[in-house]
Each structure stands twice: as C-alpha cells, then as structure tokens.
Design an enzyme around this catalytic site. Structure first.
Site, PDB file in Angstrom:
ATOM      1  N   HIS A 103       0.841  -1.197   0.000  1.00 50.06           N
ATOM      2  CA  HIS A 103       0.000   0.000   0.000  1.00 50.06           C
ATOM      3  C   HIS A 103       0.884   1.257   0.000  1.00 50.06           C
ATOM      4  CE1 HIS A 103      -3.238  -2.710   1.175  1.00 50.06           C
ATOM      5  NE2 HIS A 103      -4.113  -1.707   1.189  1.00 50.06           N
ATOM      6  N   HIS A 143       1.473  -4.149   9.325  1.00 51.18           N
ATOM      7  CA  HIS A 143       2.858  -3.934   8.917  1.00 51.18           C
ATOM      8  C   HIS A 143       3.680  -3.424  10.087  1.00 51.18           C
ATOM      9  CE1 HIS A 143       2.795  -4.611   4.618  1.00 51.18           C
ATOM     10  NE2 HIS A 143       1.677  -3.903   4.524  1.00 51.18           N
TER      11      HIS A 143
END
Length: 171
Positions: A103, A143
């Site tokens: 992303h 993440h």
C-alpha cells in the site's frame, strides 16, 4: 523488533470506533493500488495530462514488479499480527508477506511520479493521502514500521525509475 512492537502496541491505544472507520476507508483506497490506478487512468484520458498518466502508470508497474513480485517473496517477512496473536485485527488480513508495505510503496511511487512529472498541486495532495495510507497500515497492525519505511523507499525508487523509463522512451 522490540521497538517496532512498542510502536504498533502504542497505536492500538488510540483506536476509537470513528477512527477505525476513517482508517478503514483510507486503507481501502490503497487496496491493490486502486486509487493510484484510477488516478493514472484519469490522467491518461486527457491529452494535457497524458504524459503524467504514463509516468504514474510506469511507476506503478515498476513498483508491482519490484515490491510485490521480487521483494515480498525474497524477504518473506511474517506480519506482526501473526507474531503477536493477542491483537485483534479489524480489517481483512492480508495473505502476502509483510515487507515492504505494498500500500505504502504504490502510494509513494505515485507521489514521486507526480512530483517528477511536474504536477505542482497534485503531488502534494497525493502525498497527504500516501502518508495517511502508510499510517493506516501501522494502525491496523498489518505492517511493521520498517515495512512502511521500506515501502516509502522502494515506492520513491519505483517512481524515479518509472519517470526515467518514460523520459527515455518518449522524452
């Protein structure tokens, strides 16, 4: 990895139902790079912005190959929620590896491409969205901070490479 978990755990303390919904909307804009693909497509439609659209598209293609095909599989980093299973994940769990953040990489590839293409106002708006998308990946515990940092670095690199490819081919 200790400090990374400390950062992620600290972010878990700021969750609210409203912020969860806002962050979910923001992170979904980065799913499969959709917002950036749409941006490139829109830019490609108009002759005045077509070259910028080509640069953004080239950056996204470089990013896809570099980050999603090569680096994620080469490094094969486990996601934070798979290590600290006590955290409840409130978005769909990604099924690929953690490093780098896809992303974030797609977002910063697009920002770099816009900047290099000379989109004076566009890159700044995109930059704000890119930062929010990157933050959302930490907020949702999907993440590590270094995954996001890696996404920023490799995203910018992808933007630069995409720009150079287009400049070399079409000037």
């Amino acid at each position: 990895m200790g400090i990374e978990f400390q950062i992620l755990d600290a972010l878990q303390k700021i969750h609210t139902p409203i912020l969860d919904k806002c962050m979910a909307a923001i992170t979904s804009l980065g799913n499969a790079g959709i917002i950036w693909i749409i941006l490139a497509a829109v830019l490609l439609i108009y002759p005045k912005t077509r070259k910028t659209g080509i640069i953004v598209a080239a950056a996204l293609i470089v990013d896809l190959i570099l980050c999603n095909v090569i680096l994620k599989n080469l490094i094969a980093r486990t996601r934070p929620y798979d290590i600290n299973t006590a955290v409840q994940i409130i978005i769909a769990k990604p099924h690929d590896y953690s490093f780098p953040s896809g992303h974030t990489a797609a977002s910063f590839a697009s920002v770099a491409a816009l900047y290099l293409a000379g989109a004076k106002k566009g890159w700044k708006i995109a930059g704000v969205l890119a930062v929010l998308i990157a933050f959302s990946r930490l907020y949702f515990y999907v993440h590590f901070p270094t995954d996001v940092l890696g996404g920023i670095v490799f995203g910018i690199l992808s933007g630069v490479i995409g720009y150079k490819i287009v400049k070399k081919k079409i000037g």
